[in-house]
Structure formats: structure tokens, C-alpha cells
Design an enzyme around this catalytic site. Sequence first.
Site, PDB file in Angstrom:
ATOM      1  N   GLU A 171      -0.264  14.827 -83.144  1.00 34.89           N
ATOM      2  CA  GLU A 171      -1.546  14.715 -82.463  1.00 34.89           C
ATOM      3  C   GLU A 171      -2.630  15.507 -83.187  1.00 34.89           C
ATOM      4  OE1 GLU A 171      -0.723  15.692 -78.385  1.00 34.89           O
ATOM      5  OE2 GLU A 171       0.363  13.837 -78.038  1.00 34.89           O
ATOM      6  N   ASN A 193      -2.306  22.722 -80.722  1.00 34.46           N
ATOM      7  CA  ASN A 193      -1.611  21.764 -79.883  1.00 34.46           C
ATOM      8  C   ASN A 193      -0.633  22.532 -78.998  1.00 34.46           C
ATOM      9  OD1 ASN A 193       0.337  19.440 -79.141  1.00 34.46           O
ATOM     10  ND2 ASN A 193      -1.294  18.412 -80.266  1.00 34.46           N
ATOM     11  N   GLU A 484       4.530  11.482 -76.807  1.00 35.81           N
ATOM     12  CA  GLU A 484       4.999  12.716 -77.460  1.00 35.81           C
ATOM     13  C   GLU A 484       6.404  12.578 -78.058  1.00 35.81           C
ATOM     14  OE1 GLU A 484       1.995  13.403 -74.538  1.00 35.81           O
ATOM     15  OE2 GLU A 484       4.097  13.262 -73.957  1.00 35.81           O
ATOM     16  N   GLU A 502       3.015   6.655 -77.897  1.00 31.69           N
ATOM     17  CA  GLU A 502       1.790   7.387 -78.234  1.00 31.69           C
ATOM     18  C   GLU A 502       2.009   7.959 -79.631  1.00 31.69           C
ATOM     19  OE1 GLU A 502      -0.962  10.851 -76.250  1.00 31.69           O
ATOM     20  OE2 GLU A 502       1.185  11.191 -76.498  1.00 31.69           O
ATOM     21  N   GLU A 508      -7.024  10.477 -75.163  1.00 29.15           N
ATOM     22  CA  GLU A 508      -7.119  11.677 -74.330  1.00 29.15           C
ATOM     23  C   GLU A 508      -7.827  12.823 -75.048  1.00 29.15           C
ATOM     24  OE1 GLU A 508      -3.145  12.707 -73.293  1.00 29.15           O
ATOM     25  OE2 GLU A 508      -2.541  13.193 -75.323  1.00 29.15           O
TER      26      GLU A 508
END
Length: 703
Positions: A171, A193, A484, A502, A508
Site C-alpha cells: 500500500e 503503514n 491486505e 486489494e 481509501e
Amino acid sequence: MKHFFLLIGLCLTSNALLAQLLKSPNQQLQMEFSLQNDGTPGYSLKYKDKIVIKPSKLGLELKDDTKSLLNDFVIADTKTTTFDEIWKPVWGEVASIRNHYNELAVTLNQKGTDRQMVIRFRLFDEGLGFRYEFPLQKNLTYFVIKEERSQFAMNGDHTAFWIPGDYDTQEYDYTTSKLSEIRGLTQKATTENVSQQSFSPTGVQTALMMKSADGLFINLHEAALINYSCMHLNLDDKNMVFESWLTPDAKGDKGYMQAPCQSPWRTIMVSDDAREILASKMTLNLNDPCKIEDTSWIKPVKYIGVWWEMITGKSTWAYTDEYPTVQLGVTDFAKAKPNGKHGANTANVKKHIDFAAANGFDAVLVEGWNEGWEDWFGHSKDYVFDFVTPYPDFDVKGIHEYAKSKGIKMIMHHETSGSTRNYERHMDKAYQFMKDNGYDAVKSGYVGPILPRGENHYNQWIVNHYQYAIEKAADYKIMVNAHEAIRPTGICRTYPNLIGNESARGTEYQAFGGSKPNHVTILPFTRLIGGPMDYTPGIFEMDISKINPENTSHLNSTLANQLALYVTMYSPLQMAADLPENYNRFPDAFQFIKDVAVDWSDSKYLEAEPGQYITVARKAKGTNNWFIGNVNGETSRVSSINFDFLEKGKKYEATIYSDAKNAHYKTNPQAFSIRKMNVTNKTKLSQFSAPGGGYAISVIEIK
């Protein structure tokens, strides 16, 4: 299956004892396998006589005192074949896929150990896949991998689109730089993160996209990641050589193997046309065919959800603020004081069901419906959720009956908080609970550090957990959208109930401070190479403070760009992620989201340049209608496309949703225009795209 002949020649050089050439079906790619003087296997790759991969070593380093599988090999056998088939995916970008490659399997015997290893190469028109295979044998049974030593020697200081190597998250925003600049930029690129573990200042993650100075687009990734650790790449930036770097477990080991077994495929895609990278199905083709006999229950889904209001901070997942800590089976939530902000309440869910039914959506996702959200994160908590016990204000049965009466499916949410053992402990009961209450799909989550403690999101043991969850869900006829989890590697061909992941920086993060405006022009070249992403597009209100005054984030995207994502970010699972009231403010623009398909019979990549722009046209399955999406990076441009993909002799009405001339992702993101025009396969279009903008077009046949 037919056999063909390879050009095999003896190289009288000091570097290689034997070289074997393998060409792609169209003859544009050429792979050379060789053994060095010390018996080290290696390969190189050319595209149209341009060097893609310079001579690179292959092999595996083993743990302890075991002699590694790196050198002292001799060739025991070679086998060559060609393969050509057409197969039909359950869902996808196209109705059928051609799987055409030439293959070379080299059997190697190691001197002094009498151990055997096969390196299998498959050369497609768009790239190379290779893997290690370990046949059943007496002298290689159980072994532990210390590190895989697959090399990818670059032929220059390419421009790369990369995220930092990390054992726990993908991410991150992408950084664009020369390979030689990665070391100096890694610290800045490694943003905060909730669970992360970087391993090297020159480590990067796959899929890695690059562009050479002479115009070659090169992509490094892996396919069919099964019972093995996720591969990262570590760069020797003095020599521009990438080497595989596997994710370790809690002990530092990188793979426990039992022969017969094999590694995932290591993939190298290459073309002088970026559109061919996006259109490639090589990753899917390197996976096994579908193992689910009856796939009739697997359906593409367009959905809304009780989600964005929690992400933005308007409402909460937790039911009460009264308790400093909760324990399932002990805490009595019926006696708790509600916090008044809990999003997953029956009235709110029914409102979303009504909106879905009124606007032609298939399903509604609800997060925060089950007990345990009060202290779910950050406590290394094993028994965090049971996945079957709702909060007092969430009427499971009543919502099921109400949704059914409206023709709407519900999507369950299972957040594990990284506690994989707890999820496996409850999985059968949770999946049965879903079926009993009319849920055919689950969004699972793995936020936070993994339990058991010390394990990583991407090591072999946890990769096996994700696979177990997919296969167990298939037993219950449940579709999976995993967040995740490990980034996909084409497993959805084998298990098409994996309809989404994802595993990258999704929408988000636009509510957590924003993503770069060119982010969506890179993801299709990187993260989406292995499978579709649940990116959750469709945000119309870019100023998050208008939803939650305490959140000052702003989306780096125009409204037209958000519409285009439904086409450019392919997924059979597409969410209209914004609040219903924001769609009601822009009903004309919302019409495109209502109309756009989620399953396709054909796809045409019209324009593409990583980090700058992508334009895609897709044909809705079972119709003669097309949808076009264009996403643009930081700099405004005029997109030029033609409609020659349309059927000859047919007329179509095109509705164009575009940026207004004064649109800009920072200063005027909601400025858009809508116009209609008739088009045929002879029509050409020039269309302005603003910074961080784009356009979306529905092309409907005029009957």
C-alpha cells in the site's frame, strides 16, 4: 500438442559450456539457456534483437550444511514442445484466451550429490516464464530454502515505476525514477503503514514496470504463487542486476520444500508497445486450468456499501465507546451504550439496500456488523472476532429478508486483524453462517501484524493460509475479495471464486491524505498484471471535510477520472464507493456507473504510457455495446482515438462524460460535461483530459 526443433549449438567460449536457443511462436523473442564452466545455469533474453536480459544466473541457496542448488550441474536431458489452445475464463476482459508458447525443459544433474533439478522455460509472444522443478528422488526429499538466486540483469539504467520492497504491505504510492536512483529514494518512498517491514534500500516489489532508453517496456513478476514465499527483487545498482528475494518466516527461513514440488513461475514481459503489456494474458496462462467443476454460482458483481462513511470518519465500525476493552463471549453488548456513530445499523443498511435496488446494483457490502471492533487493532489479539455474532443494532435475519425482497445480495465482511489461526478456527462456521443468511461473497481483511507473531503477510505459511481460505470458500460456493492479502499472481484462473483483491494502495488512501494523481495510470501496469483489484472507485465528493469536518483530505482526481476507472481498472467486482447522497447530487454523471458493465467479451487498449495515460475500450458481454475509459496523469493532454473496433455497418450513440476545460484535480475536480454524438467504426475522436482527469464513454448500438 506438436513438437518443434530448437537451434542447439556448442559455444566455444570461456563463459558457457553449452547454449540452447528457444524462440517465441512469432520469432520476435529469443531466450538462450547456458551452463557456465562451473556448472552454473543461466539464461538471457532478446526482443527483436535488442537485449532485454543480459546473461543471468539461476539457482537456489539451501539452508544449513546442505550443498546449494547453484552450480556443479550437467545437462541430463532437454525436452522441447509447443502448445496452442483456446480457453474460456469464467469472467474476464475477453471471452476467450489463447495460450500459445514454445517450451524448453532442461533436466540438470548435480555432480557429487546425484540430485536433480528441472528448469522449465515457456516463451510466449509477449514474454518468458521460467520455474524450478524438483522431481521425486532419493537425494533431494525435504529441504529449506535460504534464498532463491534468480537473476534479472538489466541492459541499462531503465526508468522504473516501483514501490519499496516490503514483507507486509503493497500500500504505497509509486515512485518513478531511474534504477540508479532507487537507493536514494527508498526512505522517502516508504511511507507509514499499519504493518510494514522493508528489507533493503534497493529492494522493490513485483510486478515491476520499466522502460528502457530505446523504448522497450519490461515487466518483472511471478505467476502461480502456490506453497512458496512471495518474491521481491533486490537491485545490485552498480551492475543493474535484480535478484530474487523471498519473504522469510518468523525464523528467517524462506521456504520449506518437499519433493516433488516446484517454484512459482518467474515472468518477464517485454514489448515496444505498452498496450501489449496491458493486454497480455501470460500470467493467467501460466496458472493451472479451473479446478472448480461447477462455476455457475460465480457471478461478476457491481455493489455499494456501508464503508466509505467509516473510511472518511463520518461513522464507526465499533458499536460502543463505553468499554476500554472487550472480550467475545464475556462482554455483554446488549447492555452497552451505543456510540451513535455505528455505521452498520439496520436502518442504514436498509437505506443502502433501497438505493442499490433503485439503481440496478447487485449487492451491498456492510463492514462493522460483528462484535469486536472496539479493540480489534494493535493489541496482538488472537481471539478478535468470531465472524458470526452481530452487534445488537444489526438484524442479520431481517436484513437478509429485506434484501431478498428487493432482489439484492449481501456481501459479508470478515476482518481478521491478521489473526490467521483464529480465522481458520472459525472459517467453516463463518462460511456456513453466510450461506444460511444469503451471503454469496465475502470481503476478507488482514490489517495489522500477522498472528502467529513474527510471521509476515507474504511468507510461505501465510500464502498457504490465503489459498486455504479461497479453496474452503469454493467448497461453500462463496466468492472471495481479499484485502491486505498477497498480491495476485493469476490464481483466479484456477480458482475463479477469487473475484477480487486489494493488495495495493486503493481509493481509501484518498481519505488518508491522498494518492498521486498518476497512481491509476501505473496500477494496470503493475498490480493488475496478476489479477483484478477491488480499487473501490466512484468518489464524487473530493473534499472529505464535507463528509467529516475533522478530515481535511482531498482526492487527487477529477470526477470524470473516477468514472473512467470502471473501465481502466479491470475487475469483475466493482464498487460505487461514495455515499448515496453524493450520487444523488450528480445523477447525470452517476448514470455511467449504473450503465457500465462488469464482465466483458472483448477489450482493446487504445493508448498507454505508464505514469501518463491509459485509454481502454471494452465490449459488454452478451451485447454489442462498448464502454471506453481514459485516465490521465499530472499533465493535461488531448487523447486521440478512433472507433474502428466497432462493428462495420452499425450505428451507435456515444455518451461522453469528460473533464470540463477548466477541470483540475486540485482546483476544480467536479467540473465535467456530458455530450452525445452518433458514431460508427469510421469515427475518430480528440478529447481533452485534465491533470488527474480523464473521460468515460458509453457506446450503445442504435437498433
